[in-house]
Structures are given as structure tokens and as C-alpha cells.
Design a protein around this motif. Structure first.
Motif, short mmCIF file in Angstrom:
data_model
loop_
_atom_site.label_atom_id
_atom_site.label_comp_id
_atom_site.label_asym_id
_atom_site.label_seq_id
_atom_site.Cartn_x
_atom_site.Cartn_y
_atom_site.Cartn_z
N TYR A 174 1.79 12.54 -5.79
CA TYR A 174 1.07 12.66 -6.90
C TYR A 174 1.98 12.74 -7.66
N PRO A 175 1.68 12.13 -9.18
CA PRO A 175 2.49 12.03 -10.24
C PRO A 175 3.04 13.55 -10.69
N THR A 176 4.24 13.69 -11.24
CA THR A 176 4.79 15.09 -11.49
C THR A 176 5.54 14.91 -12.96
N GLY A 177 5.81 15.70 -13.54
CA GLY A 177 6.45 15.97 -14.73
C GLY A 177 8.02 15.98 -14.61
N PRO A 197 2.82 18.68 -10.99
CA PRO A 197 1.68 18.00 -10.98
C PRO A 197 1.23 17.92 -12.44
N LEU A 198 1.09 16.53 -12.93
CA LEU A 198 0.56 16.21 -14.14
C LEU A 198 -0.84 16.34 -14.15
N VAL A 199 -1.47 16.36 -15.50
CA VAL A 199 -3.02 16.52 -15.60
C VAL A 199 -3.33 15.31 -15.88
N PHE A 200 -4.59 14.98 -14.96
CA PHE A 200 -5.22 13.85 -15.10
C PHE A 200 -6.15 13.86 -16.40
N LEU A 201 -6.03 12.57 -17.21
CA LEU A 201 -6.65 12.50 -18.63
C LEU A 201 -7.77 11.24 -18.34
N ALA A 202 -7.68 10.33 -17.56
CA ALA A 202 -8.67 9.18 -17.68
C ALA A 202 -8.36 8.37 -16.84
N ILE A 247 -1.42 13.18 -18.03
CA ILE A 247 -0.37 13.71 -19.21
C ILE A 247 0.34 15.34 -18.85
N GLY A 248 1.08 15.88 -19.44
CA GLY A 248 1.74 16.82 -19.13
C GLY A 248 1.06 18.22 -19.89
N MET A 268 13.98 7.18 -18.93
CA MET A 268 13.98 8.60 -18.41
C MET A 268 12.76 9.02 -17.81
N LYS A 269 12.97 10.07 -16.84
CA LYS A 269 11.97 10.88 -16.49
C LYS A 269 10.93 11.58 -17.71
#
Length: 308
Positions: A94-97, A102-107, A131-132, A154-155
Motif C-alpha cells: 500500500y502507498p506510504t508517505g 499509509p497515505l489517505v485515499f482521495l479518489a 494524499i498525506g 524525491m519521496k
């Protein structure tokens, strides 16, 4: 005739005052006719040069996928949606910041729901935006201290993920922190969305608006005002087309050339199940270079939002 006592005169005065107050209250409480005492707003008058301006804008219109909020919540995990939980395949990281959270699902956009295809965009698969969970919603400022090219390498505290194939029957577990509502987030709830192909003309906040109309010279004050009143529509959600801003287009000063185009835009909006507010009634944009979009490479996306 005898003179009335002072108390009697005072009583008459008080009675008269009460009668006047009652009359005023009665008038205020009386029902108004439709349109009575409502502010009258006239449509802006069309400047004489506007047909020429409109024709030039139409000649430079761009294809776009327009997005509208529906009244219902999504019913399938992989359905196009704003907010809620992302469809996610089992076993895929899962995508992380930047902090590893974990990042927050937007759309997410399911292209198989679209009747047709937008050039360079996929015709199937699922495109997701994360998004973060911070005070800037995962955005970084592009300036002299953080040039665009270094930012892209960059990250970051956001992610754009594309799934070429969707197995609806086998979504994986969603990390709890990724979907947990938080007061720092710009959005709450979830909503289904509708996708439709269309065309999009430039609005005054997109930096290309001035370039398109440059052959006409300086616009009159009336045409400037008319452009802002009629072309700056909100809310506007879309993929492709021209971008909208509450401040200014960062591509006009932070990027060279015209290689960056609008990938996805989500505006401040709401319905019974969902609301999104970018700061003070702002708008968010995701940009991508044309070459990266053609190869469906979403690793080097530029994310920006601004507000009033």
C-alpha cells in the motif's frame, strides 16, 4: 373641559406606541410575494469583442473527462468514487508517505465506466489518488529551495497508482489508518461519481489562456470581467482539459515549456454523503508530462492545491 390627569396622558402615549409597534411587526410578518424584496442579479452584458474571443477559445478547446458527484454511495469496490476506501489487490504494498505511514485515499477512476476514450489516457484499469494526512494534505511547495526536478525525484506525501487489471472478487485488506477520518483531511465520507467525455475551453486562471488570446492584444476591462464571470465555473472536477486555480497557475513560473498537462482536478464540493474542502474553498490539481502519460507512468506527478 377638564384637563386629563397626567397618568391618563401617559397611558394614552404608551397605548399609541404599542399600536405602532404591533403594526410594524404585522407588516414584517406578512408573506411576501415571490421575488419581492429579493436582490436582482442581472446577467453580465456581453462585450462587443466577445464573439471573436469565444471563437479563438473554441479553436483551442481540449478534450476532457468531466466528473460529477452522484447522489448515491458506491456499490462496488472498484467503482469510480471520491472518498471512502480504495480497491486494493491482495499482496501489493500500500502507498506510504515520507514517514512510512499509509497515505489517505482521495479518489479513483475506473476507465471501463467511460463510454469512449480520452487520448493518451487508458481505456481500462483503475487510476487512484492518495494524499498525506498533514496540514498541507501531502503537498510540497515548488520554489527556489525545492526545484521541480528535485521534487519529482524525491519521496513525496502523495501517490498516483494505476492498476491495469482489476479483480473485483479479490480485493485485499485496507490498512485502517489509510481510511480513518481525521480533522486534518480535506474530505469526509464517500460518493459515487459519473464520468463523461467532453471538451474544455481555457479559463482565465490557466496560464495558457493569455497565450491563446495573445493575437487579439490586450483585452478590454469588460472582456476581462466577462471572462472571469462566465468561464471560471465551480465546482469543476475532471481529467484532462484546462486547469483552474484560486490563486495562480504554478506551471507559469515553475516549469518550462508546455509539457505539463492536467491529469486530474478535484474541486471543493459536497453532497449528502461526501464533502471536500481545500483550505478556504480551494481546488487541487495533479499534473503530468505528456510523455509520461502516454506510457502510463505515474511515478513523476506534480501535485498542487491552493485556496482563497
Amino acid at each position: 373641559m377638564p384637563i386629563p390627569p397626567r397618568k391618563f396622558i401617559m397611558s394614552l402615549s404608551i397605548l399609541l406606541i404599542l399600536t405602532l409597534v404591533a403594526a410594524v411587526l404585522l407588516l414584517r410578518a406578512s408573506p411576501e410575494k415571490p421575488g419581492q424584496n429579493l436582490p436582482h442579479t442581472e446577467a453580465p452584458s456581453i462585450p462587443a469583442e466577445w464573439p471573436t474571443i469565444q471563437a479563438l477559445l473554441e479553436q483551442n478547446a481540449l478534450p476532457a473527462i468531466h466528473i460529477k458527484l452522484l447522489k448515491d454511495k458506491p456499490t462496488r469496490a472498484s467503482q469510480s468514487r471520491f472518498g471512502g476506501q480504495a480497491w486494493w489487490p491482495a499482496g501489493k504494498p500500500y502507498p506510504t508517505g515520507k514517514d512510512g505511514q499509509p497515505l489517505v485515499f482521495l479518489a479513483q477512476i475506473n476507465f471501463s465506466e467511460l463510454d469512449g476514450k480520452l487520448a493518451d489516457y487508458p481505456s481500462t484499469g483503475l487510476l487512484q489518488f492518495f494524499i498525506g494526512n498533514d496540514d498541507l494534505y501531502g503537498m510540497d511547495f515548488i520554489d527556489q529551495t525545492l526545484p521541480l526536478e528535485r521534487y519529482l525525484a524525491m519521496k513525496k506525501n502523495f501517490a498516483v497508482i494505476y492498476h491495469r487489471e482489476i479483480n473485483e472478487s479479490a480485493p485485499g485488506a485496507i490498512p485502517g489508518a489509510a481510511a480513518k477520518p481525521d480533522e486534518l483531511l480535506p474530505h469526509r465520507g464517500e460518493t459515487a461519481i459519473a464520468l463523461s467525455l467532453g471538451r474544455d475551453i481555457a479559463n482565465p486562471s490557466d496560464y495558457r489562456f493569455r497565450k491563446i488570446l495573445a493575437p487579439l492584444g490586450d483585452l478590454s476591462e469588460a472582456s476581462e470581467e466577462y471572462a472571469f464571470e462566465t468561464l471560471s465555473q465551480s465546482p469543476t472536477h475532471k481529467l484532462g482539459g484546462y486547469a483552474a486555480f484560486t490563486q495562480e497557475d504554478p506551471r507559469g513560473y515553475a516549469a518550462s515549456g508546455e509539457e505539463w498537462q492536467l491529469l486530474f482536478q478535484i474541486d471543493t464540493d459536497s453532497n449528502d454523503h461526501f464533502e471536500v474542502m481545500w483550505g478556504d474553498v480551494g481546488i487541487a490539481n495533479f499534473f503530468i508530462r505528456k510523455a509520461d502519460l502516454k506510457t502510463l507512468d505515474f511515478d513523476k506527478v506534480w501535485y498542487n492545491w491552493d485556496c482563497h
